[in-house]
Design a protein around this motif. Sequence first.
Motif, mmCIF file in Angstrom:
data_model
loop_
_atom_site.group_PDB
_atom_site.id
_atom_site.type_symbol
_atom_site.label_atom_id
_atom_site.label_comp_id
_atom_site.label_asym_id
_atom_site.label_seq_id
_atom_site.Cartn_x
_atom_site.Cartn_y
_atom_site.Cartn_z
ATOM 1 N N ALA A 56 -46.783 12.397 5.618
ATOM 2 C CA ALA A 56 -45.482 12.315 5.601
ATOM 3 C C ALA A 56 -44.766 12.074 4.334
ATOM 4 O O ALA A 56 -43.730 12.486 4.012
ATOM 5 N N ARG A 57 -45.710 11.176 3.530
ATOM 6 C CA ARG A 57 -45.060 11.433 2.015
ATOM 7 C C ARG A 57 -45.093 12.439 1.387
ATOM 8 O O ARG A 57 -44.305 12.771 0.775
ATOM 9 N N ARG A 92 -44.820 15.412 2.754
ATOM 10 C CA ARG A 92 -43.774 16.368 3.154
ATOM 11 C C ARG A 92 -42.276 15.964 2.595
ATOM 12 O O ARG A 92 -41.419 16.776 2.105
ATOM 13 N N ARG A 93 -42.354 14.693 2.334
ATOM 14 C CA ARG A 93 -41.083 14.224 1.761
ATOM 15 C C ARG A 93 -40.980 14.829 0.202
ATOM 16 O O ARG A 93 -39.738 14.987 -0.320
ATOM 17 N N ARG A 94 -42.235 14.481 -0.218
ATOM 18 C CA ARG A 94 -42.159 14.974 -1.891
ATOM 19 C C ARG A 94 -41.771 16.414 -1.852
ATOM 20 O O ARG A 94 -40.954 16.932 -2.759
ATOM 21 N N GLY A 109 -40.487 18.661 0.308
ATOM 22 C CA GLY A 109 -39.162 19.045 1.171
ATOM 23 C C GLY A 109 -39.148 19.971 2.082
ATOM 24 O O GLY A 109 -40.313 20.463 2.491
ATOM 25 N N SER A 153 -42.161 23.116 4.866
ATOM 26 C CA SER A 153 -42.511 22.512 6.045
ATOM 27 C C SER A 153 -43.321 23.757 6.557
ATOM 28 O O SER A 153 -44.456 23.145 7.318
ATOM 29 N N TRP A 190 -46.875 23.131 5.051
ATOM 30 C CA TRP A 190 -47.363 21.794 5.622
ATOM 31 C C TRP A 190 -48.210 22.018 6.953
ATOM 32 O O TRP A 190 -48.981 21.365 7.251
#
Length: 234
Positions: A163-164, A166-168, A170, A174, A177
Amino acid sequence: MTDTRRPAPLPDRPGHPDHADHPDLARLARLARAVRRLPPSCGPVRLIAVDGHAGSGKSTFTARLAEALDGAPVLRLDDIASHADLFDWTDRLLRQVVEPLSRGETAHYAAYDWHARRFGPADRPLPAAPVVLMDGVGAGRRVLRPFLAGLLWMDLPRSASWARGRRRDGPALSGFWDGWEAAERRHFAEDPSRPFAQLLVRELPVGYELLAGSDEAAALTQIVTQGEGPSAAR
């Protein structure tokens, strides 16, 4: 995996009197001393792997440990892997990095450009320093463990790490990922690293906590904790 940001410099150097006011710096300094006391594992090099799930904070921790080691060189496995070979890069690493280091020679490897999707020339130097840090998912795989003086595992759960990450990276990454998560699941199911780590690294609101891994008889754990009590690594 594609993040190139570097952490802020440490406020002081290992051995500085202000370490008493910075417990995290004291932990890193103690770990650095322990690493320096390990026997060489790859020719004259003490090769230390920092493994963990993607997004677990390996690069940030490794950079801070490298600074505590007075600028120890760091190999990022993001430079060795590629879109085509997310995990099938062992032969390239052995040929370009491990074999030269084991001879006491500076390694020269081809770094992968994740934006251009190609490798550059094999001119990225990695000196056969007393300590070399290797940071990346799969750094503790079984083929590499005979060359390691120590294995550290970033102990953040898989779901939180991803999750971290993916946030990093953007939403634009996706799709990458989605493929990465499936590949990482397969890799660690077949070749887990955590059970062989001497130390687990847990990120705190400020700094890190170091805990003994499952390989409690290993030299790194003994050196870090010897004579300093059961919570010495914390």
